[in-house]
Every structure is written in structure tokens, then in C-alpha cells.
Enzyme design. Structure first.
Site, short mmCIF file in Angstrom:
data_model
loop_
_atom_site.label_atom_id
_atom_site.label_comp_id
_atom_site.label_asym_id
_atom_site.label_seq_id
_atom_site.Cartn_x
_atom_site.Cartn_y
_atom_site.Cartn_z
N HIS A 68 60.11 9.01 58.61
CA HIS A 68 58.99 9.36 59.51
C HIS A 68 59.07 10.82 60.01
CE1 HIS A 68 58.38 5.05 59.60
NE2 HIS A 68 59.61 4.87 60.06
N SER A 91 57.28 11.80 54.60
CA SER A 91 57.38 10.67 55.52
C SER A 91 57.61 9.40 54.73
CB SER A 91 56.11 10.54 56.36
OG SER A 91 56.31 9.52 57.32
N SER A 96 52.83 7.54 60.15
CA SER A 96 53.80 7.88 61.20
C SER A 96 54.00 9.38 61.44
CB SER A 96 55.15 7.24 60.86
OG SER A 96 55.64 7.75 59.64
N ASP A 154 64.53 6.02 54.42
CA ASP A 154 64.22 5.08 55.50
C ASP A 154 63.30 4.01 54.91
OD1 ASP A 154 63.43 3.70 57.74
OD2 ASP A 154 62.92 5.45 58.93
N GLU A 215 68.49 4.42 56.50
CA GLU A 215 68.26 4.33 57.93
C GLU A 215 68.04 2.90 58.44
OE1 GLU A 215 68.28 6.64 60.23
OE2 GLU A 215 66.88 6.07 61.80
N ASN A 240 72.16 2.02 59.03
CA ASN A 240 71.61 1.02 59.95
C ASN A 240 72.70 0.23 60.65
OD1 ASN A 240 69.21 -0.59 60.97
ND2 ASN A 240 70.43 -2.22 60.02
N LYS A 245 73.60 2.76 65.70
CA LYS A 245 72.22 2.78 65.18
C LYS A 245 71.55 1.45 65.52
CE LYS A 245 68.51 2.87 62.58
NZ LYS A 245 67.58 1.73 62.47
N ASP A 249 68.93 1.88 68.43
CA ASP A 249 67.58 2.22 67.95
C ASP A 249 66.73 0.95 67.80
OD1 ASP A 249 65.75 2.27 65.63
OD2 ASP A 249 66.50 4.25 65.11
N ASN A 250 67.23 -0.02 67.03
CA ASN A 250 66.44 -1.22 66.74
C ASN A 250 66.15 -2.00 68.03
OD1 ASN A 250 67.60 -0.17 64.42
ND2 ASN A 250 67.75 -2.14 63.38
N CYS A 254 63.02 -0.01 70.18
CA CYS A 254 61.81 -0.86 70.11
C CYS A 254 61.43 -1.37 71.49
CB CYS A 254 62.04 -2.03 69.15
SG CYS A 254 62.14 -1.47 67.42
N HIS A 360 59.52 -2.88 59.06
CA HIS A 360 59.37 -1.64 58.28
C HIS A 360 58.12 -1.62 57.42
CE1 HIS A 360 60.63 2.15 56.62
NE2 HIS A 360 60.17 1.71 55.48
N HIS A 413 60.31 5.86 68.54
CA HIS A 413 61.31 5.78 69.61
C HIS A 413 61.47 7.13 70.29
CE1 HIS A 413 62.16 2.08 67.72
NE2 HIS A 413 63.29 2.37 67.10
N SER A 421 70.94 7.60 66.24
CA SER A 421 70.67 7.24 64.83
C SER A 421 70.92 8.43 63.92
CB SER A 421 69.21 6.80 64.66
OG SER A 421 68.90 5.77 65.53
N GLN A 425 73.22 9.75 60.67
CA GLN A 425 72.67 10.25 59.40
C GLN A 425 73.38 11.54 58.98
OE1 GLN A 425 70.89 9.19 57.08
NE2 GLN A 425 69.51 7.62 57.87
P1 NAD Z 1 67.30 -8.38 61.64
O1 NAD Z 1 67.72 -8.83 60.30
O2 NAD Z 1 68.31 -8.08 62.69
O3 NAD Z 1 66.26 -9.41 62.27
C1 NAD Z 1 65.21 -10.01 61.58
C2 NAD Z 1 65.10 -11.44 62.11
O4 NAD Z 1 63.92 -12.04 61.58
C3 NAD Z 1 66.27 -12.31 61.67
O5 NAD Z 1 66.86 -12.93 62.80
C4 NAD Z 1 65.64 -13.33 60.74
O6 NAD Z 1 66.26 -14.61 60.82
C5 NAD Z 1 64.21 -13.38 61.26
N1 NAD Z 1 63.23 -13.83 60.26
C6 NAD Z 1 63.19 -13.54 58.93
N2 NAD Z 1 62.13 -14.12 58.37
C7 NAD Z 1 61.47 -14.77 59.34
C8 NAD Z 1 60.28 -15.55 59.38
N3 NAD Z 1 59.57 -15.77 58.26
N4 NAD Z 1 59.89 -16.06 60.56
C9 NAD Z 1 60.61 -15.85 61.69
N5 NAD Z 1 61.75 -15.13 61.73
C10 NAD Z 1 62.17 -14.59 60.56
O7 NAD Z 1 66.41 -7.07 61.39
P2 NAD Z 1 66.03 -5.95 62.48
O8 NAD Z 1 67.08 -4.92 62.50
O9 NAD Z 1 65.61 -6.63 63.71
O10 NAD Z 1 64.76 -5.30 61.75
C11 NAD Z 1 63.55 -6.02 61.57
C12 NAD Z 1 62.56 -5.11 60.83
O11 NAD Z 1 62.25 -3.97 61.64
C13 NAD Z 1 63.09 -4.52 59.53
O12 NAD Z 1 62.02 -4.40 58.63
C14 NAD Z 1 63.58 -3.15 59.94
O13 NAD Z 1 63.67 -2.29 58.84
C15 NAD Z 1 62.53 -2.77 60.93
N6 NAD Z 1 62.84 -1.74 61.94
C16 NAD Z 1 61.77 -1.12 62.50
C17 NAD Z 1 61.96 -0.16 63.49
C18 NAD Z 1 60.79 0.53 64.08
O14 NAD Z 1 60.97 1.54 64.75
N7 NAD Z 1 59.59 0.06 63.88
C19 NAD Z 1 63.25 0.15 63.92
C20 NAD Z 1 64.34 -0.53 63.35
C21 NAD Z 1 64.12 -1.49 62.37
N1 ADE Z 2 61.94 5.37 63.86
C1 ADE Z 2 61.59 4.87 65.05
N2 ADE Z 2 61.24 5.87 65.90
C2 ADE Z 2 61.38 7.03 65.21
C3 ADE Z 2 61.17 8.38 65.55
N3 ADE Z 2 60.77 8.75 66.76
N4 ADE Z 2 61.41 9.30 64.60
C4 ADE Z 2 61.83 8.91 63.36
N5 ADE Z 2 62.04 7.66 63.01
C5 ADE Z 2 61.82 6.70 63.91
#
Ligand code: NAD
Ligand code: ADE
Length: 492
Positions: A68, A91, A96, A154, A215, A240, A245, A249-250, A254, A360, A413, A421, A425
Site C-alpha cells: 500500500h 501498491s 489504497s 504484501d 507483510e 507477519n 507485527k 499492526d493486525n 485494525c 487482505h 493504520h 511493522s 521489514q
Molecule cells: P488470522 O489467521 O489470525 O485470523 C483469521 C481468523 O478467521 C481465524 O481465527 C480463522 O479461524 C477465521 N476464519 C477463517 N475462515 C472463516 C470463516 N469462513 N468464517 C469465520 N471465521 C473464519 O488472520 P489475521 O492476521 O487476523 O488476518 C485476517 C486477514 O486480514 C488476512 O487476510 C490478513 O492478510 C488481513 N490483514 C489486513 C490488515 C489491514 O490493515 N486491513 C492488517 C493485517 C492483516
Molecule cells: N496496512 C495497514 N495500514 C497501512 C498503512 N498505513 N500503510 C501501509 N500498509 C498498511
């Protein structure tokens, strides 16, 4: 669109010396001011600059990033450059990019819109899927037809393009396999076009490729699968699963950026609403906590008994999504899985339901199925916010077309958590570069002492003072007073 060359989706200038593709270079001064504010909140990256800026441990490394293109990423990119790397960036998501950040990175600290002196960036907010793969392809092209030595990935798309491109050069029939998504179809189109024009493109691109640092959870799953299937070409570092991280971050990232996205998109009152969070991993835990913190009644949908039990013991109701679709107001997917909210679920929701994803990829919500519902109508409220009106007159708000809402509808974030994070990296890139002639393909994590070091770099900013082990205590615990304080297998 600002571009120095005559590049188009059809033609690519060979051996570009300083090409880039961003929305508008006049946004650079604004981007620079915000990057400087981000730097104040990114003590880990700034400490790494101070520590390694002179010795330049990344000197000679050509690094492509697919991550991103935000203000925080700008600070990462400029840290890699300060450590000696030659960097190109795209990206990893079509929505994003923060266009002012992209412009500032291209212009650089000492450049101007007329004379940019920064880093080639290939990204803008709201790319088409074809543009997305085109821009990643450009980011993977260094001068003299060279590819990257290292990749910061990522979600795994840069790795996918390099692996699939190379496989297709050996057996082009793999590009004829049926595709499962619009994203994949666009990649296949791009690879076919490249193959017709440059039959050895990927052989050249991977000739001096020494490693990738990944990532996010979803990208890490892709890497472990490749490792298992013995198709992984290079050593990989799973960033990750550094504690500093995923457990920051996660979770805490979030916890702040999910609601930022929902609020900017809809302005809806959260208090009193019923919200369903699908997935109670790190992202789901942070998402659920923020919704509850603002007064929502939160229900968790989980498949894993341990995570389901955790959710219950944290005080959430835990129910399958199917039981909640007709009564909830807000739905958030956070699973990394596919088809978690189906078109049938969407059709059953109550009028005005808000649906979004923070995982993701965009396949957690079946948007393709939604589009196929006979008589359905999409009304764009504003970019990345659509009201879908069903034939019976009911409607539903879909955010960022089902792509990650915190980066599609807000700014991702905050800097502080991204500093942790991205410090991982940088350390991962340094490790991959230092080991480049020895390491074998395979996935590893950074050692725990580096994880602790990343945490340490962030303590002062928060006024944290550590207690110290004395010699007797250290001996009792069998530890060195400097750490590491936990074994690699300790789960935080
Ligand atoms: P994780 O593996 O810790 O958690 C995912 C959870 O979802 C698990 O507990 C799993 O059992 C559950 N799950 C899987 N399939 C399911 C279903 N069909 N119904 C209900 N629950 C289900 O993963 P995470 O680290 O929490 O990451 C989740 C997603 O978010 C990933 O795609 C990751 O890459 C992404 N992510 C996004 C951001 C962001 O900024 N948007 C940041 C970090 C991670
Ligand atoms: N993933 C979640 N937040 C982000 C940010 N601010 N920059 C890059 N990657 C990210």
C-alpha cells in the site's frame, strides 16, 4: 495522470532510467509535510536510519515493493533508500494509494515537480485491475532489463507475478487454465501480453532475485503453500509472524483504522448497533474491540473452536453468520477466507445494512455474486461507497467494493504501529541481502532478539521504562539480562 514517459497500457519503454506513474506531482508538497509528521511517529524506522544510514547495508540491492502506497510506506521507502537500496514501488491494492504520498516519494526531498529526484512509484488511488498489474510489472523493471534482487510483498502479488510469469515461459498452457476471479483474469491477460512481446521477460526478472519479505497473513499463507509444493524460488521472511507485527499492526492497527474507514464512508452512529465480525484472529480481535468500544453489540462468527472460545470468554456472543444476516446492522469480514458473506446473505440483510471487509483480498464478500442478482442496481454514493438496491426496494451499503475498508475508505493504520511493522521489514530486507549467496528457498521468521529490538525502539516515544533483571534473577530464569526474554516458540 502524471508520467514522464509515453508509457501506456500497451507499450512499455525499455530500460527506463527514471520513470514513474502517479496521479499528480503537484500534490508532493502536501505529501512531504505529512510524511514529515509521520516520521515523528515512526521511531523504529528513524532509529534504523540513524543506526545504518552511514554503513549502507543495502548498498547495491535493487528492491521492488508491492505494498500500500501510503504516508507510512513513504517513510519505509525512504529508509530503504537511506540504507543504500535502489527502490521501485507499486501498491498492493487498487484503492489504497494516498496520491499525495506517492507524489512526494517521486519528487523526493530535494526535487521538484519539474525535476523529480526521488523514487519511481507506480500507483494511484482507484486503479483498474489491468492498470494494477501493469503498474506492478513496471515496478519490477529496473534499468538494463534487470529485475529486483529483493521484494517487499504484501499479500503475495509480486511473488505471484514473478512465479507465474516464469512458469508460463516454461509452459504457456498454464495461462489457459480457468480463472477464479477478475483479479486473476487481469493478471493472466497481462502475462499473455508480455509473453507475446518478451518471451524471456521473467527469466531476466528473476535472474538475480534473492528473496522476499512478506507483510501479511494472507501472503504468508501463499508462501507456506509454495514452500510445501516446492515451487518457491527464493528465501522468504515471514514478517507477519514477528510478534511486533501481527500482535500490533493486525490487532491495534485494525482497532483504530476499521472504524476510521466505516466512519469516513458512512458517518453512521455505531452505538447501539448490532455488528457481526467474521473471524476472531488478530484482525478480528482488534475490529471487534473497536466496535464494542463505541457501543455496538458485537457478535462473532468463527470456525476455529479456540478462537470461538476466546471470543466467548472476551464476552462476545458467538454465532454463525447465517443466524445473524437478517438482524445485524454492520458486517465486517476479517478472515482471509473466501465467500464468507455470500450473495444470498446480502439479499437477506435488513434495509440499510453496512457491509465491509478488512481482510487482505476482496473475495470474503461475494461481490461477483451480488452483481449477478437479477434486477440489482448499484448507486455510487461517492468513490468507494456504493448503495446496492435490490429488486424489492431494500438496499445495502458496500464499502470499498469489498476490498479492505481501512485502506480503501480511510488511510490505513496510524504511523506508530506501522513503524513496528516496517522496522521488521527493514531488518528482514537486511537479513535477506546479507545472506543472499547462502540461503536456500524456504520460509523463516526473524529471530526473537530482533523482535524484542523492534519493540525496544518504540518504548521511549511512549515513556515506557523497563524493569531490569539483576544477575541473580537472570541466572534463576536462565536468561541473559539483555534478552531475548522469551523463546522463539512463546506465543504472545
Ligand atoms: P488470522 O489467521 O489470525 O485470523 C483469521 C481468523 O478467521 C481465524 O481465527 C480463522 O479461524 C477465521 N476464519 C477463517 N475462515 C472463516 C470463516 N469462513 N468464517 C469465520 N471465521 C473464519 O488472520 P489475521 O492476521 O487476523 O488476518 C485476517 C486477514 O486480514 C488476512 O487476510 C490478513 O492478510 C488481513 N490483514 C489486513 C490488515 C489491514 O490493515 N486491513 C492488517 C493485517 C492483516
Ligand atoms: N496496512 C495497514 N495500514 C497501512 C498503512 N498505513 N500503510 C501501509 N500498509 C498498511
Amino acid at each position: 495522470m502524471h508520467s514522464p514517459s509515453t508509457n501506456s497500457l500497451e507499450g512499455i519503454s525499455p530500460n527506463p532510467s527514471f520513470d514513474f506513474r502517479v496521479k499528480d506531482l503537484s500534490l508532493a508538497p502536501w505529501g512531504r509535510k505529512e510524511i514529515e509528521i509521520a516520521e515523528l511517529e515512526m521511531p523504529g524506522l528513524m532509529a534504523l536510519r540513524a543506526r545504518y544510514g552511514a554503513s549502507k547495508p543495502l548498498a547495491g540491492a535493487r528492491i521492488t515493493g508491492s505494498l500500500h502506497m501510503t504516508l507510512q510506506t513513504a517513510v519505509l521507502i525512504e529508509t530503504l533508500v537511506e540504507l543504500g537500496a535502489d527502490v521501485r514501488w507499486a501498491s498492493c491494492n487498487i484503492f489504497s494509494t494516498q496520491d499525495h504520498a506517492a507524489a512526494a516519494v517521486v519528487v523526493g526531498r530535494n526535487g521538484s515537480a519539474d525535476s523529480p529526484r526521488g523514487v519511481p512509484v507506480f500507483a494511484w488511488k482507484a486503479e483498474t485491475l489491468d492498470e494494477y498489474w501493469e503498474l506492478l510489472d513496471l515496478a519490477l523493471r529496473f534499468p538494463e532489463n534487470k529485475g529486483p534482487n529483493l521484494v517487499v510483498d504484501d499479500g503475495g502479488d509480486a511473488c505471484l507475478m514473478l512465479h507465474l510469469g516464469l512458469q508460463a515461459e516454461r509452459d504457456s498452457t498454464i495461462l489457459d487454465r480457468p480463472t477464479t476471479s477478475d483479479d486473476e483474469a487481469a493478471l493472466i491477460r497481462k502475462l499473455k501480453a508480455i509473453r507475446a512481446r518478451e518471451p524471456h521477460r521473467w527469466e531476466q526478472a528473476t535472474a538475480e532475485w534473492y528473496g522476499v519479505s512478506e507483510e501479511t497473513t494472507t501472503g504468508v499463507h501463499r508462501l507456506y503453500r509454495m514452500e510445501k509444493e516446492r515451487t518457491l524460488l527464493v528465501p522468504a521472511i515471514n514478517v507477519n509472524d514477528s510478534v511486533t507485527k501481527s500482535k500490533f499492526d493486525n490487532l491495534y492497527g485494525c482497532r483504530e483504522s476499521l472504524l476510521d474507514g466505516i466512519k469516513r464512508a458512512t458517518g453512521v452512529m455505531i452505538a447501539g448497533k448490532k455488528a457481526v465480525v467474521c473471524g476472531f484472529g488478530d484482525v478480528g480481535k482488534g475490529s471487534a474491540e473497536s466496535l464494542r468500544g463505541m457501543g455496538a453489540r458485537v457478535v462473532i462468527s468463527e470456525i476455529d473452536p479456540i478462537c470461538a472460545l476466546q471470543a466467548s470468554m472476551a464476552g462476545y456472543e458467538v454465532r454463525p453468520i447465517d443466524e445473524q444476516v437478517q438482524t445485524a446492522d454492520i458486517f465486517v469480514t476479517a478472515t482471509g477466507c473466501i465467500n464468507v458473506i455470500t450473495a444470498e446473505h446480502l439479499a437477506q440483510m435488513k434495509d440499510g445494512a453496512i457491509v465491509c471487509n478488512i481482510g487482505h483480498f476482496d473475495h470474503e464478500i461475494d461481490v461477483a455474486g451480488l452483481k449477478r442478482i437479477p434486477g440489482i442496481r448499484k448507486v455510487e454514493v461517492k468513490p468507494q461507497v456504493d448503495r446496492w438496491v435490490f429488486p424489492d426496494g431494500k438496499s445495502m451499503l458496500l464499502l470499498a467494493e469489498g476490498r479492505l475498508v481501512n485502506l480503501g475508505c480511510a488511510q490505513g493504520h496510524p504511523s506508530f504501529v506501522m513503524s513496528a511493522s516496517f522496522s521488521n521489514q527493514v531488518l528482514a530486507q537486511m537479513a535477506l541481502w546479507a545472506d543472499r549467496f547462502n540461503a536456500q528457498p524456504g520460509v523463516r521468521v526473524l529471530p526473537r532478539n530482533l523482535d524484542e529490538e523492534v519493540a525496544r525502539l518504540h518504548l521511549d516515544k511512549l515513556g515506557v521504562k523497563l524493569a531490569k533483571l539483576d544477575e541473580r534473577q537472570a541466572e534463576y530464569l536462565g536468561l541473559s539480562p539483555e534478552g531475548p526474554f522469551k523463546t522463539d516458540s512463546y506465543r504472545y
